[in-house]
Write an enzyme that holds these catalytic residues in place. Structure first.
Site, short mmCIF file in Angstrom:
data_model
loop_
_atom_site.label_atom_id
_atom_site.label_comp_id
_atom_site.label_asym_id
_atom_site.label_seq_id
_atom_site.Cartn_x
_atom_site.Cartn_y
_atom_site.Cartn_z
N LYS A 80 0.85 -1.20 0.00
CA LYS A 80 0.00 0.00 0.00
C LYS A 80 0.88 1.25 0.00
O LYS A 80 1.94 1.27 0.63
CB LYS A 80 -0.90 -0.03 1.24
N SER A 125 -9.83 1.70 2.79
CA SER A 125 -8.97 2.47 1.92
C SER A 125 -7.92 1.66 1.17
O SER A 125 -7.38 2.13 0.17
CB SER A 125 -8.25 3.53 2.75
N SER A 168 -10.04 -0.76 6.98
CA SER A 168 -9.47 -0.50 5.65
C SER A 168 -8.85 -1.72 4.97
O SER A 168 -8.43 -1.63 3.81
CB SER A 168 -8.44 0.62 5.71
#
Lengths: 97, 473
Positions: free
Chosen positions: B79, B154, B178
């Site tokens: 990420k 996210s 997330s």
């Protein structure tokens, strides 16, 4: 809450908001505050432990180390080269006084 | 060379790499090929690293000299808020568009040492603020099951990468769902570890008291391997828990599952609730005792979260000021540099949360909001810990809805925030939670169930997860 509050918060947070966005932010914030204000009605007994549970409950209270120099792996050049403004390898900012 | 990526697991790949069926380079090239085919549409990766081939060659050496471990040669996606030294790390934001990390996050350092192959950095909601990967400055990402729908967020890019065979496993981060919520939306397994299990050193912080690096995988076993690799005490993170303070994990699968039915009375889509009930029936049919539990304070989890998180956001994001790195607006005065850099560098959601955090921390509102939220949070944590005196695990649906359409909920922040209603209790209390697939809708969209366990009882989650994988069909 009104536009003046939004402007004041933006000032405190050092964020310049476009005029067009203030109304929208006000509307969004009202909606969010309306949702979160439900916690006002929660009765919390005054006794018992307060504080952040993710830290205390697993047994860490303070995490200290000796106040000595330790080597760190990072690239000074990479840090310096990313200064938006610099002079002789020093970070340069606008005058503050 | 054709490798069946769809059914590939870390252990299968490890066995094949070890016995020479294929090389690290051949494996990586298979993934690069898929990335080349799919990334344009799905926007999982913001960047595929230019040294992937060299990493594969290094990993191959470990197999040759016998020092390979389970993670050696395993292609993993990272990420975009996890620092990889020398690479751009933007947190999905314009303000860090050209920022290059000056060191490795501890989790990255471990992965490099093991010889895992870091494929690239994945798209995310800006500063991890969102539940749909639509607030990224670098465009929306799409759900591989239905590209007209969101992948969740996210950590949407990392979820897509694994779900669409563009990586074997991936790291995301959780502040409130997330990783679990995109796991639900993309048909994956996602683990939010115990707070303090994985190091946060080198992670771009959103809410320090909530954030945890969290792995994605196609199977419970894959997630377990990544977790076990990264779950180490790190002196660089003052909230990382020393190994001797971690409770011994439970080795025997216990039989009692608590379900807080009262939390799902409203706001849950009918098909989601239906699927959840079926999952619970399946668990009951193989001998688990299902216990109805009450978590009265947890009802306020999301409201509590949306006070504590913005407060931490407004503090954390004050470091992005156009002075030392990142986007900088050249102004006449220092104040102008700050205001314009932050005004132009942050997107709408980030600006909104900073202002909200500034508000709940400000004089006159601090007691009513932040202070109250901290107290309620403590009560939520206490009641969850207490529930484990009666039950071994707690089960809920992972998310209240199926993956929604792109554009939906974008103009209604509260509707978007409600996506994480079942995620919040684990993040607020610090307990671990595992989300895993529980079937599909008639349209082929994934369903998901999540389990929560006591602090550092990840092993219980892996055990129930593996058992559920066997009985879900």
């Amino acid at each position: 809450m009104d536009i003046k509050d939004v402007e004041n918060l933006a000032e405190l947070a050092r964020i310049e908001l476009p005029e067009t966005e203030k109304e929208q932010i006000l509307k969004d914030m009202k909606g969010i505050l309306d949702y979160v204000k439900q916690i006002e009605s929660v009765k919390v007994p005054t006794d018992g432990i307060v504080g952040i549970p993710t830290l205390g409950s697993v047994g860490i209270h303070n995490a200290w180390r000796e106040d000595g120099l330790e080597a760190r792996e990072f690239s000074r050049d990479l840090i310096v080269s990313q200064f938006p403004d610099s002079q002789d390898g020093f970070l340069k900012v606008k005058k503050i006084l | 060379m054709m490798i069946d990526l769809k059914n590939l697991t870390i252990e299968k790949a490890h066995a094949s790499l070890k016995n020479g069926e294929y090389t690290c380079l051949e494996l990586v090239e298979e993934y690069l090929k898929v990335i080349g085919e799919k990334n344009k549409e799905l926007n999982a990766y913001l960047e595929v690293y230019d040294d992937v081939i060299r990493q594969a060659e290094e990993a191959e050496k470990k197999f040759k000299n016998g020092s390979a471990t389970k993670m050696t040669g395993i292609p993993i996606a990272i990420k975009d808020n996890i620092l990889v030294g020398g690479k751009i790390v933007s947190a999905g934001s314009k303000i860090l568009e050209n920022y290059r990390a000056s060191y490795d996050a501890t989790v990255v350092k471990i992965l490099k040492k093991e010889g895992a192959i870091l494929l690239g950095r994945t798209n995310m909601d800006e500063f991890a603020m969102g539940s749909s990967t639509q607030t990224s400055y670098y465009g929306v990402s799409r759900n591989p099951y239905d590209p007209s729908r969101v992948p969740g967020g996210s950590s949407g890019g990392s979820a897509i990468a694994v779900a669409a065979d563009m990586a074997l496993t991936a790291l995301g981060t959780e502040t409130c769902g997330s990783v679990r919520q995109p796991s639900a939306f993309c048909g994956l397994v996602g683990l939010k570890p115990t707070y303090g299990a994985l190091s946060r050193h080198g992670i771009i912080a959103m809410g320090n008291s909530l954030d945890q690096v969290s792995p994605f995988g196609k199977t419970v076993r894959d997630v377990e391997i990544v977790f076990n690799t990264l779950s180490l005490h790190d002196p660089e993170d003052s909230t990382s828990v020393p190994e001797d303070l971690r409770n011994p994990s439970r080795s025997n699968l216990k039989q009692k599952i608590g379900v807080p039915w009262h939390l799902f009375e409203e706001g849950v889509e009918k098909t989601v609730l239906e699927n959840f009930k079926q999952s619970i029936e399946k668990l009951a049919s193989v001998g688990f005792e299902i216990v109805d539990i009450k978590l009265p304070y947890s009802k306020y989890s999301l409201a509590t979260y949306y006070i504590i998180m913005p407060a931490e956001v407004s503090t954390n994001l004050s470091r992005f000021d156009g002075i030392r790195y990142g986007y900088s607006h050249k102004g006449e005065t220092l104040e102008e540099v700050y205001k314009k850099s932050r005004g132009e560098g942050f997107g709408r959601e980030a600006r909104r949360r900073i202002l909200l955090g500034t508000y709940v921390l400000s004089y006159g509102y601090y007691d009513a909001y932040y202070n109250k939220a901290v107290k309620v949070r403590r009560k939520i944590a206490d009641e969850i810990v207490k529930a484990y005196e009666r039950v071994d695990l707690i089960a809920t649906p992972t998310a209240p809805t199926l993956p929604f359409k792109l554009g939906e909920k974008l103009d209604d922040p509260v509707a978007m925030y409600l996506s994480d209603i079942f995620s919040a209790p684990a993040n607020l209390s610090g307990v671990p939670s595992l989300a895993l697939p529980s079937g599909k809708t008639s349209e082929g969209l994934p369903h998901s169930i999540q389990f929560m366990a006591p602090h550092f009882a990840e092993d219980s989650l892996f055990q129930i997860g593996k058992q559920f994988e066997k009985i879900k069909n």
